[in-house]
Scaffold this motif. Structure first.
Motif, PDB file in Angstrom:
ATOM      1  N   UNK A  52       0.838  -1.205   0.000  1.00 34.78           N
ATOM      2  CA  UNK A  52       0.000   0.000   0.000  1.00 34.78           C
ATOM      3  C   UNK A  52       0.874   1.257   0.000  1.00 34.78           C
ATOM      4  N   UNK A  53       1.941   1.198   0.790  1.00 36.00           N
ATOM      5  CA  UNK A  53       2.851   2.345   0.908  1.00 36.00           C
ATOM      6  C   UNK A  53       3.493   2.689  -0.440  1.00 36.00           C
ATOM      7  N   UNK A  54       3.994   1.649  -1.118  1.00 36.93           N
ATOM      8  CA  UNK A  54       4.680   1.863  -2.406  1.00 36.93           C
ATOM      9  C   UNK A  54       3.705   2.368  -3.475  1.00 36.93           C
ATOM     10  N   UNK A  55       2.538   1.721  -3.517  1.00 38.53           N
ATOM     11  CA  UNK A  55       1.574   2.094  -4.553  1.00 38.53           C
ATOM     12  C   UNK A  55       1.040   3.505  -4.313  1.00 38.53           C
ATOM     13  N   UNK A  56       0.796   3.843  -3.049  1.00 34.66           N
ATOM     14  CA  UNK A  56       0.284   5.186  -2.736  1.00 34.66           C
ATOM     15  C   UNK A  56       1.307   6.238  -3.147  1.00 34.66           C
TER      16      UNK A  56
END
Lengths: 299, 348
Positions: free
Chosen positions: B68-72
């Protein structure tokens, strides 16, 4: 034998051939052999280095892995490798399972490994090679596209000339090693392993991937290496497709699905923070089989 | 282009799965526990499952969190570029061409010389090597310029990632029948899964030694073996440890073998046993009959069930701590545990 009988026999023979390999005939290819004689070329990814225990873990190899009595007794992971899937789908009679892959091998070693595969009279050869071409101690050692392609072609030519008619060559694109590096960061964030400490301890001894793992190269250095990773995969695809189009005697398939797959933290070994773990090898097997030449047609 | 679209779809799928795993609760009971399944009308709860798979669940949640962190971050960067491109009346491609390609200085012979002078290991390889180096420096400069440009855009925005990381679970670690040092009622128990023939294990043992000195009487240290089956020296060292335990000299042997910093040979094992004062004949039968081996295997089995994959690992009151992390981190965790125990006692 009179002339009519000769004609009847010829027609029957043609009919048999057509029934045996309708697809092959349609493509003008030799009938595809069953993949009973498997030979894998590659590097430490195929040897399953550090997948479950330190060192080579051949039982956990995505392609050659096995799960016999001892693996079951010791509670080792069953990765459901290509080897196992072949036996399940095509039976155990006439089966052979050879691993030519060697830890540390790069595209320079491919021609020699291909020669080995030919000497086994393999009907199914897998190629997962190139990690050690992008993974170098120094950037200067990453080969140019031309050198990489020359070596790959040399190996492919060896296979073309030596493999039995109808054999299949399955070329698998290089794993996204940038992704493996990212995942190692997740291990640190989760408090599982401090991968940088681990790499610092082993980097110069037996673990040569400075072009991705050396913390001093910075983000630009890592992204450069990833670009090389992408460029090499493009070469693997282009050359494989060329062989598939031009060699009517053999079958060639390429996939880069494992490059695209978003591996997660548990897919990477806690032992060295880089190679696929046993669950990672299992995933490699699942993806490559699904996109490979012998996958069951979707139901 | 098809490949990109396909990757995009795959990513969306992963994210949807991730979000559903993180957010979708089962049925929450009055006591706050989550019902995951039912068997003949009787519930199977999350806490029951976590009893045996807490660490595996934690790892999966951690993977979801970082996905989630990377995609956000990627979406945020894309939006920043789109916003800036729109502001300048350009497409994103044209913006990058102008800001990145157009502003990347070409690499000169001097630059190559300077790089080689600063990185002598990269020297050599003749004209081909120099060509590769030039290509590397040119491409790296372009990538760096893009990273810098993106960083400058990020400075103009207020980006916050709101999803909380998963909390490390606390598991029950069996300690019965294992060598222990320090008071049995100590507020903090450290269970060290270690391999005598490993440098990181020797280093984590050293960290625990330091903490024992810093927090006298507050820590109980428990040792468990964790080795690979293909390491005969490690196995011999672990078996000798078991023999030492039977003779009441485990910690003497433990300290003697770890004093070698993980560089252990078969002779070093024998020497450490002599230094610890072990009677070499006493446990010969145990070794021959496999009793020592069975004990080592038991340790490995316990470790595997808890999610240990490689030594060293320290469980601090049941909380997993990778033994390769720095002493300060381990010290902070021990302090937090001591503080927690103190607060609990104050409440009584």
């Amino acid at each position: 034998m009179n002339r009519t009988n000769v004609w009847i026999l010829a027609v029957l023979a043609l009919l048999c051939l057509a029934l045996a390999a309708p697809q092959a005939l349609a493509q003008g290819k030799a009938a595809q052999l069953k993949p009973k004689r498997l030979s894998s070329t590659g590097d430490s990814m195929t040897e399953a280095i550090d997948a479950e225990l330190p060192a080579a873990n051949h039982w956990a190899s995505w392609v050659n892995g096995y799960h016999g009595f001892w693996e079951w007794l010791l509670g080792l992971t069953n990765v459901n490798s290509h080897n196992q899937r072949i036996t399940k789908a095509f039976g155990s009679s006439g089966r052979a399972n050879y691993m030519e892959a060697k830890s540390g091998a790069d595209m320079f070693d491919f021609p020699a490994q291909a020669k080995q595969a030919v000497s086994r009279k393999a009907s199914y050869v897998t190629v997962l090679m190139g990690h050690n071409d992008v993974c170098q101690d120094r950037f200067i050692d990453i080969p140019s596209d031309e050198v990489f392609e020359d070596r790959f072609r040399e190996g492919m030519e060896t296979l073309r000339q030596g493999l039995p008619a109808g054999a299949t060559v399955y070329v698998v694109g290089i794993v996204d090693i940038y992704r493996l590096w990212q995942v190692a960061g997740d291990k640190r964030a989760l408090g599982i392993v401090d991968c940088e400490v681990l790499w610092a301890a082993t980097l110069l001894r037996w673990y040569p991937c400075g072009t991705m793992l050396n913390p001093l190269i910075g983000e630009a250095g890592r992204q450069f290496t990833r670009e090389r990773n992408v460029a090499f995969n493009a070469i693997l695809r282009r050359v494989t497709e060329e062989y598939q189009a031009q060699d009517s005697n053999h079958h060639y398939v390429f996939t880069d699905e494992i490059f695209k797959y978003p591996f997660v933290e548990s897919h990477v070994s806690d032992i060295d923070c880089f190679h696929p773990s046993a669950p990672g090898q299992r995933k490699l097997s699942e993806i490559t089989w699904r996109h490979g030449p012998f996958a069951e047609p979707p139901k | 282009m098809t490949g990109t679209k396909k990757t995009g779809r795959l990513r969306s799928l992963s994210i949807a799965l991730a979000v559903s795993l993180v957010l979708a609760p089962g049925c929450i009971r009055a006591d706050g526990d989550e019902v995951i399944a039912m068997i003949d009308g009787s519930p199977i709860t999350l806490s029951e499952i976590e009893g045996s798979a807490a660490f595996q669940i934690y790892r999966l949640r951690g993977s979801i969190h970082s996905l989630l962190q990377r995609e956000a971050r990627e979406i945020a960067d894309r939006r920043l570029l789109e916003r800036e491109a729109a502001r300048q009346g350009l497409s994103v491609g044209a913006l990058l061409k102008r800001e990145v390609d157009g502003k990347t200085a070409p690499v000169t012979e001097k630059d190559v010389d300077a790089y080689v002078a600063a990185h002598p290991a990269e020297a050599g390889g003749g004209a081909e090597g120099r060509g590769r180096l030039t290509a590397y420096l040119e491409e790296r400069a372009r990538i760096q310029r893009k990273l810098d440009y993106l960083a400058s855009l990020r400075k103009t925005s207020d980006y916050r990632f709101l999803a909380a990381p998963p909390e490390r679970p606390r598991v029950r670690v069996e300690i019965e029948g294992a060598p222990q040092r320090g008071p049995a009622d100590a507020p903090v128990t450290l269970v060290h899964f270690a391999r005598f023939s490993s440098k990181p294990s020797a280093e984590s043992a050293e960290k625990i030694h330091r903490l024992l000195e810093e927090f006298p009487g507050k820590i109980r240290w428990v040792h468990r073996n964790f080795i690979g089956t293909q390491d005969p020296v490690a196995l011999a060292a672990a078996e000798t440890g078991e023999a030492a335990f039977r003779q009441g000299k485990f910690w003497q042997y433990h300290d003697a073998i770890f004093a070698r910093g993980g560089r252990v040979t078969a002779e070093a094992v024998r020497q450490a046993a002599r230094e610890a004062g072990l009677d070499p004949d006493r446990d010969e039968a145990g070794q021959k009959q496999g009793a020592l081996l069975r004990r080592v295997r038991e340790d490995i089995g316990i470790g595997v069930r808890l999610g240990v994959q490689a030594a060293p690992v320290v469980f601090v009151n049941g909380i997993y701590f990778g033994g390769t992390f720095p002493l300060e981190d381990l010290r902070a965790l021990v302090r937090r545990e001591l503080e927690g125990v103190r607060k609990k006692e104050a409440l009584k």
